[in-house]
Write an enzyme that holds these catalytic residues in place. Structure first.
Site, PDB file in Angstrom:
ATOM      1  N   PHE A 139      -9.402  21.628 -26.571  1.00  0.00           N
ATOM      2  CA  PHE A 139      -8.213  22.080 -27.307  1.00  0.00           C
ATOM      3  C   PHE A 139      -8.326  21.662 -28.771  1.00  0.00           C
ATOM      4  CE2 PHE A 139      -7.005  21.572 -22.895  1.00  0.00           C
ATOM      5  CZ  PHE A 139      -6.329  22.750 -22.610  1.00  0.00           C
ATOM      6  N   GLU A 178     -14.593  12.781 -28.157  1.00  0.00           N
ATOM      7  CA  GLU A 178     -14.814  13.910 -29.058  1.00  0.00           C
ATOM      8  C   GLU A 178     -15.521  13.485 -30.338  1.00  0.00           C
ATOM      9  OE1 GLU A 178     -12.047  13.485 -27.336  1.00  0.00           O
ATOM     10  OE2 GLU A 178     -11.850  15.325 -26.187  1.00  0.00           O
ATOM     11  N   HIS A 212      -1.542  20.677 -26.724  1.00  0.00           N
ATOM     12  CA  HIS A 212      -2.570  21.618 -26.242  1.00  0.00           C
ATOM     13  C   HIS A 212      -2.266  23.044 -26.692  1.00  0.00           C
ATOM     14  CE1 HIS A 212      -2.325  18.288 -23.342  1.00  0.00           C
ATOM     15  NE2 HIS A 212      -3.615  18.448 -23.147  1.00  0.00           N
ATOM     16  N   GLU A 223     -17.166  18.744 -22.431  1.00  0.00           N
ATOM     17  CA  GLU A 223     -16.654  18.092 -21.230  1.00  0.00           C
ATOM     18  C   GLU A 223     -16.554  19.072 -20.072  1.00  0.00           C
ATOM     19  OE1 GLU A 223     -14.106  15.269 -24.243  1.00  0.00           O
ATOM     20  OE2 GLU A 223     -13.127  16.897 -23.147  1.00  0.00           O
TER      21      GLU A 223
END
Lengths: 370, 339
Positions: B93, B70, B139, B30
């Protein structure tokens, strides 16, 4: 007042900033001659004995075993026996008050790179820029780089410019090695000399570097003032192929340590950092292929390519460790009859590191004759 | 020739050199090329923290952006790897990995096994782990132990820029799926890194510091904490040996055992939560295999068994620090109470 001499923490290599006192080798009050081993010091890279740079009595052991001192720090004090103790005390006090360690980054001369025949060649030049003395060119051996002369180059540079040169495939030079023959390296050496404007030089070569220097002397006798052969290859067929293959095959610390220990009579000299340095060189792309090419050319079938010693027309000094497990010390018997040969007892293939003091003195005396 | 660059630059350079060397190496994720042409952007954003910045300009045909999906693009990476490409997928992450567990655990990790060794899955999943930037609990986790648990995956946690470059190149050239975990707090950390391409083999721990009193096995960023602790302890006469495993799967147990057999004491420093962690795994392995050498109970220094907090005050307490490492060392040497 009699002269008081400092015994200082040496600087072994461009990156050394401090050293650890491992063991004092002599007691206070011992009569020292120039060159006597006084104290063992450990740097990040290697252990070695610090030698006395003066004759006199070791009057004070200032640093204790285990102490970490910056380069230039005071290890001990040498002076005549009749110098009063209070003068020694004053010397130590004054030193401690005024000594300023070199700051990180103040590393002095740094290696340079020059293009030779389309290849980047790394070298380190030490010595007086304005010196008119015939320079000395030092060539490391198979798998080695300019760091193998860490105990020699600075000392020898007191009298003349000294160049240590990484051959292609080695150290910081281009990894491409052509056909990997000694003749290939001879051409590189000739190109390097031209790049530096050197018309004639003394040559010191370690192991395969000795074979390269010898072949250079045969090819260009007018450009060679003398030859210093350190555990040199090229003077007999035997070579420890277990070492060659072990060095090429080693990709992990344990295997590399075993291989490197063959180079030294004292295996404890192979430190963790030395192993790591060699591994980080070996792990670069192209290095193993280059080493394979050179080994197949120079040490094919487990035998060395032998140079024609009878044709050497230059003065020769050969230095060999009696415990050399890579190139037998008996190969010195194949040198020209007028060659000067020093056999150093109890030392191995890296004789210039394991017996740096005697090696430097032998080279200094030899070069002093010209 | 070595020069000083950052952990982030080292990873970027590794990818660039591999993309240059091998055109089958592709990078996606991304925001790798998002932002191209936007005001103030000369190239692209280069991912959430800019690790791939500059790659799009150099290798426009080998880098692409993906939707925020994802599971889709990790699955695509597994498929691309089976089809002859060498994808490097950036999954921002590690906390987001949960949505692609099937693609990773049940597919990519098993292809070689299920197809009798005939299938290769040369894919790298780059991802960030670790607390310390006030990014809250979604995260900031350190989930490397989850991947280490799964056979068929290789798990890499570099602790410094030199290792980051060499291990990334090894990861890209490896024929198995590799989870490459980058500590986001370390991105600006600098170190000497050669310009040339080089590889560091998997399964070889680094002995960061030699010592003979206590072995500290430290993972990723925790190596820095261990170094600080060892430095302060050395002034008290305690010599710590620090072992950085570098790869958690394969794990270089030989080096760990050898060190513990020499020191007789073990402290494991692991930023993740303590239960079923690398710390507990290494303590178990050492207890089983080096029991006769141990002179004290092994110690674990980990985060507490809670999610990473958002509160800065609490987050600072969450991440193991040098003081806690030093306390654990002293607990093994009997010079203070148990940590």
């Amino acid at each position: 007042m009699s002269e008081i001499k400092k015994l200082g923490m040496p600087k072994w290599g461009l990156t050394m900033t401090e050293g650890t006192v491992v063991e004092w080798l002599v007691e206070e009050g011992t009569e020292l001659s120039n060159g006597d081993q006084v104290v063992e010091v450990e740097s990040e890279k290697i252990n070695n004995a610090v030698e006395s740079s003066a004759s006199g009595v070791l009057r004070r052991r200032v640093a204790n075993e285990g102490d970490v001192l910056p380069v230039g720090g005071l290890l001990g004090v040498i002076a005549a026996a009749d110098v009063p103790d209070d003068e020694i005390d004053a010397f130590v006090k004054e030193f401690e008050e005024n000594f300023v360690p070199e700051e990180e980054g103040e590393s002095g001369p740094a290696p340079e790179t020059v293009e030779v025949g389309g290849r980047q060649i790394q070298f380190l030049k030490l010595g007086d820029e304005g010196s008119t003395a015939t320079p000395l060119v030092m060539i490391p051996g198979y798998g080695g780089d300019i760091n193998i002369f860490v105990f020699n180059q600075e000392t020898l540079a007191a009298d003349r410019p000294v160049y240590a040169v990484d051959m292609p495939g080695h150290g910081g030079s281009t990894k491409e090695v052509g056909d990997g023959t000694i003749d290939f390296f001879v051409e590189v050496v000739d190109g390097f000399l031209a790049s530096q404007g050197i018309e004639k030089a003394h040559f010191a070569g370690h192991s395969m570097g000795g074979a390269i220097a010898s072949s250079y002397a045969l090819a260009h006798p007018d450009k060679v003032a003398s030859l210093i052969l350190l555990a040199s290859a090229g003077y007999g067929e035997e070579i420890n192929s277990d070492y060659i293959e072990g060095f090429i095959g080693a990709n992990k610390r344990r295997d590399m340590k075993s291989a490197l220990q063959m180079l030294f009579a004292d295996p404890d000299l192979v430190t963790r950092d030395l192993v790591n340095d060699i591994l980080s060189y070996k792990r670069k792309d192209g290095v193993n292929e280059s080493l394979r090419t050179v080994a197949d050319s120079v040490f094919a079938d487990g035998k060395q390519r032998v140079v024609d010693a009878s044709e050497l027309g230059v003065p020769v000094l050969a230095i060999w460790g009696s415990e050399d497990r890579i190139v037998p010390a008996s190969h010195a018997d194949n040198l020209p009859k007028d060659a000067k040969v020093e056999r150093i007892e109890g030392k191995g293939h890296m004789v210039q590191m394991e017996a740096a003091g005697p090696t430097n003195r032998a080279i200094g005396e030899f070069l002093g004759g010209f | 020739m070595a020069r000083t660059i950052s952990y982030m630059q080292a990873i970027n350079e590794a990818m660039a050199q591999e993309m240059e060397r091998d055109k089958t190496v592709i990078v996606f994720g991304e925001d790798n090329i998002g932002g191209t042409g936007a005001p103030g952007e000369i190239d692209a954003w280069g991912g959430v923290l800019g690790v791939t910045k500059g790659l799009h300009g150099k290798f426009p045909d080998q880098i692409m952006d993906t939707p925020i999906s994802e599971s889709a693009f990790i699955g695509a990476a597994a498929g691309a790897a089976c089809s002859g490409l060498r994808p490097v997928a950036e999954l921002m992450f590690v906390d987001f990995m949960g949505v692609c567990f099937d693609q990773i655990f049940n597919q990519a990790a098993k292809f070689k096994y299920m197809f009798g060794g005939k299938a290769k899955t040369p894919m790298v999943i780059r991802t960030m782990y670790g607390a310390g930037i006030r990014a809250a609990s979604q995260h900031s986790q350190s989930l490397y132990s989850i991947f280490t648990h799964i056979p068929g995956l290789k798990v890499v946690v570099p602790s410094n820029p030199y290792d980051a470059k060499g291990l990334m190149i090894t990861s890209i050239r490896d024929d198995d799926p590799v989870i490459f975990l980058e500590n986001k707090v370390q991105y600006a950390e600098e170190g000497e890194v050669p310009e040339e391409s080089y590889t560091i083999p998997f399964g070889e721990a680094e002995i960061v510091r030699e010592g003979d009193d206590v072995t500290i096995v430290a993972i990723g960023r925790m190596v820095n904490m261990a170094k600080q602790a060892a430095e302060s302890l050395s002034s008290e006469g305690i010599n710590c040996e620090i072992v950085d495993p570098r790869t958690l799967s394969p794990l270089d147990t030989d080096t760990i055992y050898e060190s513990v057999e020499n020191t007789g004491r073990l402290v494991v420093v692991d930023e993740s939560n303590p239960r079923c962690s690398l710390a507990s795994d290494i303590v178990a392995l050492v207890s089983q295999n080096c029991f006769d050498s141990l002179e004290a109970a092994p110690q674990m220094v980990t985060a507490p068994h809670v999610p990473p907090p958002f509160s800065g005050v609490l987050e600072d307490l969450y991440v193991p620090d040098a003081e806690r490492v030093a306390a654990a060392v002293k607990a093994t040497t009997g010079t203070s109470a148990k940590a």
